[in-house]
Scaffold this active site. Structure first.
Site, PDB file in Angstrom:
ATOM      1  N   HIS A  94     -72.430 -78.861  32.909  1.00  0.00           N
ATOM      2  CA  HIS A  94     -72.752 -78.157  33.312  1.00  0.00           C
ATOM      3  C   HIS A  94     -74.360 -78.258  32.754  1.00  0.00           C
ATOM      4  CE1 HIS A  94     -70.057 -79.268  36.751  1.00  0.00           C
ATOM      5  NE2 HIS A  94     -69.974 -78.649  36.061  1.00  0.00           N
ATOM      6  N   GLU A 131     -75.007 -73.128  39.087  1.00  0.00           N
ATOM      7  CA  GLU A 131     -73.692 -72.932  38.447  1.00  0.00           C
ATOM      8  C   GLU A 131     -74.181 -72.878  36.781  1.00  0.00           C
ATOM      9  OE1 GLU A 131     -70.678 -76.316  39.066  1.00  0.00           O
ATOM     10  OE2 GLU A 131     -69.374 -74.648  37.313  1.00  0.00           O
ATOM     11  N   GLU A 267     -62.578 -71.254  36.613  1.00  0.00           N
ATOM     12  CA  GLU A 267     -63.180 -71.688  37.356  1.00  0.00           C
ATOM     13  C   GLU A 267     -63.818 -70.510  38.029  1.00  0.00           C
ATOM     14  OE1 GLU A 267     -65.182 -74.554  38.721  1.00  0.00           O
ATOM     15  OE2 GLU A 267     -63.675 -75.940  37.876  1.00  0.00           O
TER      16      GLU A 267
HETATM   17 ZN    ZN Z   1     -68.296 -76.656  36.964  1.00  0.00          ZN
END
Ligand code: ZN
Length: 305
Positions: A94, A131, A267
């Site tokens: 991102h 994030e 993650e």
């Molecule tokens: Zn992500």
């Protein structure tokens, strides 16, 4: 969930390793060489002080009859650049600017199996830590560690553009760099009672622009070494909301479908979980996360399983 197994940035394994000590009388003095990882924690990898448990490193060791002399090329006190000649692409998931560029981010791109949004905003902790800020910070920390081991590290972006890149470009950056390994760094946004980390490997597929048949197997091996080392260094448990013990295989992620080099996603935790969020907002924990990532990539490139 913390198991404080890491030891201050060394790559020490949780279990006491047996050091193979080879002593050689050179230049009128004694030099003690710890064996490289695998048979013991050593100095040869240049990642911190050795933790050889038994040998008194200040005293001359007995001559090991018949042992081969010191590792060729190893110089005490000089870090070994074990990743010299290797290229690693890190993809910080991102972009903090994505939220302000919804039109650009929502346009669809071809990921082989289907079309999908260019990118998403990513998630955030309940206190508002994005994030995208987490992923870029951990990428910087991992880059420093990997460069210290001699690797060339390429980032898909480095906080240097207002939004994006799109997922297809993120994959192509790794391909164009002919990366020996590539990693997308993310954090999840699962329900608050869920926690833990997981690694995602590409499914083997050949569909449209996607052809992961050649890289699915090495990517799975990368996923395995990364899973092992990330857990060992951070103490973070496997995600408790997925099967597969911290490892899943998917065919719906453009960043994996379009890769032609070994690549996985991690993650690192669930930003919506209070415990995981506290970890990820802590710079000291992010450093551990980066160490786990760097160690997992290093193990993969050194052929470890
Ligand atoms: Zn992500």
């Amino acid at each position: 969930m913390f198991s404080n197994e890491s030891r201050g940035g060394t790559r020490s394994r949780p279990l006491a390793a047996t050091a193979v000590v080879v002593a050689a009388a050179l230049a009128g003095g004694w030099f003690v060489y710890g064996a490289h990882r695998g048979s013991g924690a050593g100095t040869a990898d240049g990642r911190g002080p050795a933790t050889a448990p038994a040998a008194d490193r200040t005293s001359p060791a007995p001559v090991a009859q018949g042992d081969s002399p010191a590792t060729p090329g190893a110089t005490p006190g000089v870090p070994r650049k074990e990743l010299a000649g290797r290229t690693i692409v890190l993809d910080p998931g991102h972009n903090p600017g994505n939220a302000g560029h919804t039109a650009e981010i929502n346009r669809s791109v071809d990921i082989g199996t289907h079309r999908k949004a260019c990118d998403t905003t990513g998630t955030a902790t309940n206190s508002g830590y994005p994030e995208a800020s987490y992923t870029l910070d951990v990428a910087h920390r991992a880059r420093a560690l990997l460069e210290a081991r001699g690797a060339k590290v390429v980032l898909t972006y480095d906080g240097d553009r207002p939004y994006g890149p799109c997922v297809d470009e993120r994959a192509r950056t790794g391909n164009a760099a002919h990366a020996d390994a590539a990693l997308s760094i993310h954090a999840d946004g699962a329900p608050a009672d869920k926690f833990g980390f997981h690694v995602i490997a590409p499914r083997s597929l050949h569909e449209g622009a996607a052809d992961t048949r050649a890289v699915a197997a090495p990517s799975l091996r990368l996923a395995t070494t990364l899973r092992t080392r990330f857990r060992a260094v951070t103490g973070e448990p496997f995600a408790n909301y997925l099967g597969g013990k911290g490892l899943t295989v998917r065919d719906d992620l453009g960043g994996l479908n379009l890769t032609t080099v070994p690549k996985v996603f991690i993650e690192c935790g669930n930003m919506r979980n209070a415990h995981d969020a506290a970890e990820m907002t802590d710079p000291a924990w992010r450093q551990k996360a980066a160490e786990g990532i760097a160690d997992g990539l290093t193990d993969f490139l050194e052929g470890k399983r």
